[in-house]
Scaffold this active site. Structure first.
Site, PDB file in Angstrom:
ATOM      1  N   CYS A   1      -2.163   8.780   3.047  1.00  0.00           N
ATOM      2  CA  CYS A   1      -2.172   8.306   1.658  1.00  0.00           C
ATOM      3  C   CYS A   1      -3.554   8.433   1.041  1.00  0.00           C
ATOM      4  O   CYS A   1      -3.688   8.703  -0.156  1.00  0.00           O
ATOM      5  CB  CYS A   1      -1.715   6.845   1.592  1.00  0.00           C
ATOM      6  SG  CYS A   1       0.002   6.592   2.093  1.00  0.00           S
TER       7      CYS A   1
ATOM      8  N   GLU B   1       0.878  -1.171   0.000  1.00  0.00           N
ATOM      9  CA  GLU B   1       0.000   0.000   0.000  1.00  0.00           C
ATOM     10  C   GLU B   1       0.910   1.213   0.000  1.00  0.00           C
ATOM     11  O   GLU B   1       1.553   1.522   1.004  1.00  0.00           O
ATOM     12  CB  GLU B   1      -0.931  -0.006   1.215  1.00  0.00           C
ATOM     13  CG  GLU B   1      -2.066   0.998   1.107  1.00  0.00           C
ATOM     14  CD  GLU B   1      -1.783   2.314   1.793  1.00  0.00           C
ATOM     15  OE1 GLU B   1      -1.397   3.273   1.070  1.00  0.00           O
ATOM     16  OE2 GLU B   1      -1.922   2.404   3.008  1.00  0.00           O
TER      17      GLU B   1
END
Length: 463
Positions: free
Chosen positions: A268, A234
């Site tokens: 993020c 990720e």
């Protein structure tokens, strides 16, 4: 980077930690291997009881660990408490559901007979020792969303946390030990980044999960690929926030601001590129900029603070360079664009809105990891989708529209791991989380996340 707790609100180094010596690292790897051989044979009920106890301990220690996170990386204290509570919730979610999520699967009987078997089933078995390379921005949540499903599946974990959150990393090891997990089931490795490759290559490590920068992801994936080991990545994100004419504009503005500055803009999945239809652009841009300008910047330990410091000095420098590059190439600073006055000791940066952003500017393609938003005007939905997809990242996306046809068009055409309508992107243990393109691969959370680190075993019984 040294392994140290440095208060980003003041720049003061509070404590340093020596990296593990080779002998101690070897001992921890051996302990993890031995722990797996015992732990993998435990039943779901036993694992669930341990994870419930870990959640209880975390609730008991919520205020303490929240203060630690805020001290180490500058997260506003209210957000730190919420992060700890979310982790306890995720632990309980997996403790209560893992057995069902990993139940044996049975093919259609006609297919079983066609294979010549008397019975066939698929069983999910743990892989072994999983190394987690984790970032500092959500220092508790990023780890727990890996650890809870991994431990419930029967794996054991090794944590290489970011070098600026060592106290949080050590707390996590202590948390699982206090909950009663067998020794070696979850260990923190205080090692430098250069030592990660050796751990990935170690025969006792079965798989790796990483949340972090694109560069870190590339390095770990390359090493794991060379060793033929499973990885889940990720990485970065530069999520679009699209506002169309049918949107509830006041709500869109409110959530746009929240989405951009959550965790001081260091997330993020934070919305970073705000794309408004021409019909609503003037009103949205004015209201959004005004609310960004009014945010309270200050000491993250104070309850009223809405935006604290960036976690590292280098992080602020990188953000300043992105903004300056955009300004030099013609972008307009609608608000912010500088350090706040009176907060010189820490790594603060004002919430910033830029308009007139073009593809020639670095910020158009790079992730702005801090409270900086870019504004775009789109003449129609087609242009909005082109702008939204014009990014190397594809973690998630936000769209504000009540038009069902527009919603389906966005689901079809947005290249991202998530599409959130009339709200902001958030993670929840029940829903898969992850991205496409340079945002990584694989999924965390939900049934998909717990199965990532399982050996899907076909069991075939002859007649």
């Amino acid at each position: 980077m040294p392994i140290a707790t440095v208060n980003p609100a003041t720049g003061e180094t509070l404590e340093t930690f020596p990296p593990l010596e080779h002998a101690e690292l070897e001992a921890r790897l051996a302990r993890a291997e031995a722990a797996f051989e015992e732990y993998r044979t435990t039943g779901f009920a036993e694992r669930a009881a341990l994870l419930h106890r870990a959640a209880d301990v975390l609730d008991e220690e919520r205020e303490s660990i929240a203060r630690t996170m805020t001290t180490e990386m500058g997260k506003p204290i209210g957000a730190a408490r919420a992060e700890a509570a979310k982790c306890a919730k995720a632990m309980r979610w997996y403790a209560d559901r893992a057995q069902g999520l990993l139940a044996d699967e049975h093919p259609e009987q006609a297919d079983v007979e066609d294979s010549g078997a008397s019975a066939v089933y698929v069983r999910y078995r743990p892989l072994g020792v999983v190394l987690a390379v984790m970032p500092w921005n959500f220092p508790l949540w990023q780890v727990v969303r890996f650890a809870a499903p991994a431990l419930m599946a029967g794996n054991v974990g090794l944590l290489k946390h970011a070098s600026n959150v060592p106290r949080t990393a050590l707390f996590l090891e202590e948390l699982f030990a206090r909950a009663g997990f067998p020794a070696g089931c979850f260990q923190t490795l205080l090692i430098e980044s250069a030592a990660v490759e050796g751990v990935v290559r170690d025969r006792r490590v079965a798989a790796v999960t990483l949340t972090g920068s694109e560069g870190a992801g590339r390095a770990v994936a390359a090493t794991a690929g060379d060793e033929v080991k499973k990885t889940v990545l990720e990485l970065g994100g530069s999520d679009p926030f699209v506002v169309l004419p049918s949107a509830d504009l006041p709500s869109a503005v409110k959530w746009a601001v929240t989405a951009r500055v959550q965790n001081n803009g260091q997330s993020c999945i934070a919305a970073k590129r705000f794309i408004a239809h021409a019909e609503v652009y003037p009103a949205f841009a004015a209201a959004f900029t005004d609310r960004m300008r009014q945010l309270r910047v200050g000491d993250p330990q104070q309850e009223e603070t809405e935006v604290g410091p960036l976690a590292t000095r280098q992080g602020r420098t990188d953000l300043e360079e992105l903004v300056q590059d955009a300004v030099d190439r013609g972008a307009v600073v609608e608000c912010g664009g500088q350090r706040p006055e009176g907060l010189d000791g820490g790594w603060y940066y004002r919430p910033t809105v830029l308009s007139g952003v073009t593809p020639e500017m670095r910020i158009h393609h790079e992730e702005a990891f801090g409270p900086v938003a870019t504004l775009y005007r789109a003449e129609d939905l087609d242009e909005a989708l082109v702008l939204a997809n014009d990014s190397p990242f594809g973690l998630s996306s936000n769209v504000w529209t009540t038009d069902a046809a527009e919603q389906q068009r966005c689901v079809r055409d947005l290249r991202a791991g998530g599409v959130f309508f009339n709200g902001m992107t958030a993670s929840h243990p029940a829903f898969p989380f992850g991205g496409v393109k340079r945002s990584g691969y694989g999924r965390e959370l939900s049934a998909h996340g717990i199965r990532e680190f399982c050996n899907l075993t076909t069991v075939w019984l002859g007649r």
